[in-house]
Design an enzyme around this catalytic site. Structure first.
Site, PDB file in Angstrom:
ATOM      1  N   PHE A 235       0.825  -1.213   0.000  1.00  0.00           N
ATOM      2  CA  PHE A 235       0.000   0.000   0.000  1.00  0.00           C
ATOM      3  C   PHE A 235       0.859   1.263   0.000  1.00  0.00           C
ATOM      4  O   PHE A 235       0.467   2.303   0.503  1.00  0.00           O
ATOM      5  CB  PHE A 235      -0.970   0.007   1.185  1.00  0.00           C
ATOM      6  N   THR A 460      -1.355  -8.129  -6.263  1.00  0.00           N
ATOM      7  CA  THR A 460      -2.318  -7.559  -7.199  1.00  0.00           C
ATOM      8  C   THR A 460      -2.604  -8.448  -8.405  1.00  0.00           C
ATOM      9  O   THR A 460      -3.477  -8.120  -9.209  1.00  0.00           O
ATOM     10  CB  THR A 460      -1.801  -6.210  -7.708  1.00  0.00           C
ATOM     11  N   ALA A 502       0.723  -2.287 -14.322  1.00  0.00           N
ATOM     12  CA  ALA A 502       0.248  -2.957 -15.532  1.00  0.00           C
ATOM     13  C   ALA A 502       0.540  -2.119 -16.774  1.00  0.00           C
ATOM     14  O   ALA A 502       0.959  -2.646 -17.810  1.00  0.00           O
ATOM     15  CB  ALA A 502      -1.241  -3.248 -15.423  1.00  0.00           C
ATOM     16  N   LEU A 584      -8.088  -5.401 -18.045  1.00  0.00           N
ATOM     17  CA  LEU A 584      -7.303  -6.500 -18.602  1.00  0.00           C
ATOM     18  C   LEU A 584      -7.711  -7.854 -18.051  1.00  0.00           C
ATOM     19  O   LEU A 584      -7.592  -8.870 -18.731  1.00  0.00           O
ATOM     20  CB  LEU A 584      -5.814  -6.259 -18.336  1.00  0.00           C
ATOM     21  N   GLY A 656      -4.466   2.560 -14.596  1.00  0.00           N
ATOM     22  CA  GLY A 656      -4.247   1.916 -13.311  1.00  0.00           C
ATOM     23  C   GLY A 656      -5.539   1.783 -12.525  1.00  0.00           C
ATOM     24  O   GLY A 656      -6.407   2.656 -12.578  1.00  0.00           O
ATOM     25  N   GLU A 659      -5.663   2.021  -7.052  1.00  0.00           N
ATOM     26  CA  GLU A 659      -5.882   3.047  -6.044  1.00  0.00           C
ATOM     27  C   GLU A 659      -7.203   3.794  -6.165  1.00  0.00           C
ATOM     28  O   GLU A 659      -7.718   4.316  -5.177  1.00  0.00           O
ATOM     29  CB  GLU A 659      -4.713   4.041  -6.084  1.00  0.00           C
TER      30      GLU A 659
END
Length: 699
Positions: A235, A460, A502, A584, A656, A659
């Protein structure tokens, strides 16, 4: 070769079985022969100097190998992070700063000996109390992320004075702690001649750890190997090298044997960063129809005297709404506190809590639906830069979320016995960040493929998504692709942070696999025994400044039940709808969205830390006092998304997602509480003591 539609499929986590069966080995689970154990000794004063260390009683215990102190510890080389200059001098910049290190044959012996180390101090007056009127508050040059600390357009003060409707609100977010499931740990081994260091570290970026160790121990890059194969969450707290890895390497070299150091959880708040407290003042001005005419967002936060870190909490206000006259500014106060650092969605999480709460208060003042207020102020371009958005589907998220949540049926709050029930909404945003990375793809004679990249999977599902990216680029089944990550011997890549993994790593993997595919098409006959390989480096592509403003957006909807007897706030429903490019892997994406939303529940209702003015330390130092959400706190959360087709991002079209789920959750819950009770609490979390005080004040 054939198309497999690997991207966009709900592929199961590759390492899932290893983790649930215990086969996956984390940093502290590597135990070389002759391994010793270290335990650090934290300072017990908030500011001052160490005058003496008496390790006699500690050294007398069976199994103790030695005690390192500021007076005899090996000297370290330079570092751009002063929090890593450990045991190098006698100063104590804050309580919890490490002042000694015990090394022993067993963990129990090291811990027992550490309790017997006696440290004398010359204590000095300290200051740990943050306030908007602190005399030492200053405006830094930059906030975290390189954002200008101050931005101003037009004349917001005059526009506020002339506004038909105004709100002027102060909000506060307490210090928050990352507390990953796996505490920070490292196992360090030097080779027999002391010229090569191998470290297994719990880190979000093995490359960054290697760079720090190379400098601190004055080694060549090829003399340090860092492995971060499995990491149990971070985190943000594992985004930079932390003291444990430096101390483990120092002790291993000094005592000429492997050393393992796993930080006790109670040490984490003072050692591995935290989300700094933020004090917000937001003023909004609008015409009677809800059109925003002015906005100011001013935040005050603390930093340490060791290293400056300024939470960029006013930056989201530069992105969200069409406002002609705007001022956003950050002020910091250097205190005798541990150095703050990254925590999931730094800036956006606290900043959007304040902004979206203020938007709700403005909607109330206008007598307007809060969704319609946001839609009315949708900007055609990014307000701060004027650049067009690569894609922005916030309105669609709000509309779809409203339909799924049943917002149209929202009426006055309900009373069900002792419970008050209300609903709330908030918007969310998070920037698209891309960092340079390299990757290598290899085709084997047996028909399999190997992708190598020093990416980090912090829980993740990065391994899985990268295999999907590779399979899509190669047009092969995803099961035929193996992925090697988490080792500095692999092609260099950016760290896992800023929801950039990613997009950054996937770009390099895509390009390497595309180059390999082209090479395979030119190749005739069987592959050679060593196979064929191709590499890619996205440095030039990633560093090009995009003409577009690239952000993910989302909308959160919440229902809460407020117990008027106990003051407890329970989440009845929580819904998030996101626009984050091409998703994805729906399975891992939904997990990411939900996990972040649960973290938002904690931010809103249970998580907070207190800096004790006299003691100079965080009072809530473990999970018994620092309350994270557990099963009983979490409802059946729903996460959905709008699959954007944005060609201005990367070859996968992804943004992304790690978050944005926490951004807006706390505001939606706070807005739901205000709707349920008619009381606006402007300080998080909404704990029973604050709730009951507010409810009784209204009776």
């Amino acid at each position: 070769m054939r198309s497999t539609n690997a991207l966009g499929s709900p592929t199961p986590r590759r390492e899932g079985r290893e983790k649930v069966t215990g086969a996956a080995r984390y940093a502290a689970e590597h135990t070389p022969p002759g391994c010793a154990y270290a335990w650090p000794v934290p300072a017990t004063v908030a500011r001052g100097h160490v005058t003496a260390v008496d390790a006699t009683a500690a050294a007398a215990l069976p199994g103790v190998i030695g005690v390192l102190t500021p007076f005899d510890a090996p000297r370290l080389g330079p570092s751009d992070d002063p929090t890593l200059q450990l045991l190098q001098d006698t100063r104590v910049p804050h309580r919890g700063w490490y002042v000694a290190l015990v090394v022993a044959d067993s963990l129990e012996a090291a811990r027992g000996a550490a309790s017997r180390v006696r440290v004398d101090y010359a204590s000095e007056p300290h200051d740990v109390v943050l306030g908007v009127d602190h005399p030492d508050a200053y405006t830094p040059q930059e906030a975290n992320g390189g954002h200008p600390a101050h931005r101003e357009q037009g004349d917001p003060d005059s526009a506020l004075s002339a506004a038909a409707v105004r709100v002027d609100c102060a909000y506060a977010v307490a210090p928050l702690h990352n507390h990953p499931m796996e505490p920070h740990a490292a196992t360090a081994v030097w080779d027999s001649d002391g010229h090569h260091l191998t470290v297994h570290d719990s880190s979000q970026g093995a490359g960054a750890v290697r760079a720090a160790l190379v400098s601190l121990f004055e080694l060549a890059e090829d003399e340090v190997t860092v492995v971060s194969e499995h990491v149990g969450g971070g985190f943000g707290s594992k985004g930079t090298p932390r003291p444990h890895v430096v101390l483990a390497a120092m002790a291993a070299r000094h005592y000429d044997r492997p050393v393992k150091l796993s930080l006790p959880r109670a040490h984490l708040p003072a050692t591995v960063g935290h989300r700094a407290p933020t004090l917000h003042r937001i003023r909004l001005g609008a015409d009677a129809d809800g059109t925003l005419t002015a906005l100011t967002h001013e935040i005050t936060t603390h930093t340490s005297r060791v290293r400056e870190f300024v939470e960029q909490a006013a930056v989201p206000a530069r992105v969200m709404y069409a406002v002609p006259d705007v001022r956003t500014t950050h002020r910091a106060v250097a205190l005798d506190v541990p150095t703050p650092s990254w925590m999931r969605a730094p800036g956006e999480a606290p900043g959007m809590y304040a902004l979206e709460s203020a938007m709700d208060e403005l909607a109330d003042a206008l007598g307007m639906d809060p969704i319609e207020l946001r839609v009315r102020n949708e900007p055609p371009t990014e307000p701060d830069s004027g650049r067009p958005f690569s894609s922005r589907h916030l309105v669609e998220c709000l509309r779809e979320g409203a339909e799924r949540f049943g917002w149209a049926g929202r009426r006055t709050p309900l009373r069900e016995g002792p419970y008050l029930v209300g609903t709330g909404v908030a918007a969310a945003t998070y920037p698209v960040l891309i960092a340079p990375s390299t990757a290598r793809a290899h085709a084997r004679p047996d028909g399999g493929y190997l992708v190598e990249i020093n990416a980090t999977d912090i829980g993740t599902g990065a391994r899985t998504v990268l295999a999907q990216v590779a399979a899509d680029a190669l047009r092969v089944p995803v099961d035929s692709v193996s992925v090697a990550i988490g080792h500095t011997g692999l092609p260099a890549a950016s760290l896992a942070g800023g929801s950039s993994g990613a997009g950054s790593w996937g770009w390099a993997v895509h390009d390497a696999c595309a180059a390999l595919g082209a090479r395979l098409e030119r190749h005739h006959g069987p592959l050679p025994a060593e196979g064929l390989s191709a590499s890619a480096d996205t440095t030039q592509s990633a560093k090009q400044k995009s003409p577009y403003a690239r952000h993910a957006f989302g909308a959160h909807f919440a229902e809460v039940r407020v117990d008027t007897v106990t003051g407890e706030v329970r989440v009845g429903r929580l819904l998030g709808v996101f626009a984050a490019g091409h998703i994805l892997n729906p399975r891992t994406a939904r997990s990411q969205f939900k996990g972040a939303m649960i973290m938002g529940i904690g931010m809103a209702l249970t998580e907070h830390s207190t800096v004790d003015a006299a003691f100079g330390d965080f009072v809530e130092s473990d999970l018994a006092a620092y309350h994270v959400p557990v099963h009983a706190d979490v409802p059946d959360i729903e996460a959905h998304w709008i699959d954007e087709h944005d060609k201005h991002l990367n070859p996968m079209g992804s943004k992304g997602i790690g978050e944005i789920g926490i951004v807006g959750t706390a505001a939606a819950l706070g807005n739901a509480f205000a709707h349920a009770t008619g009381h606006r609490l402007r300080e998080l979390p909404l704990t029973p003591d604050r709730v009951l005080t507010a409810l009784h004040a209204g009776t």
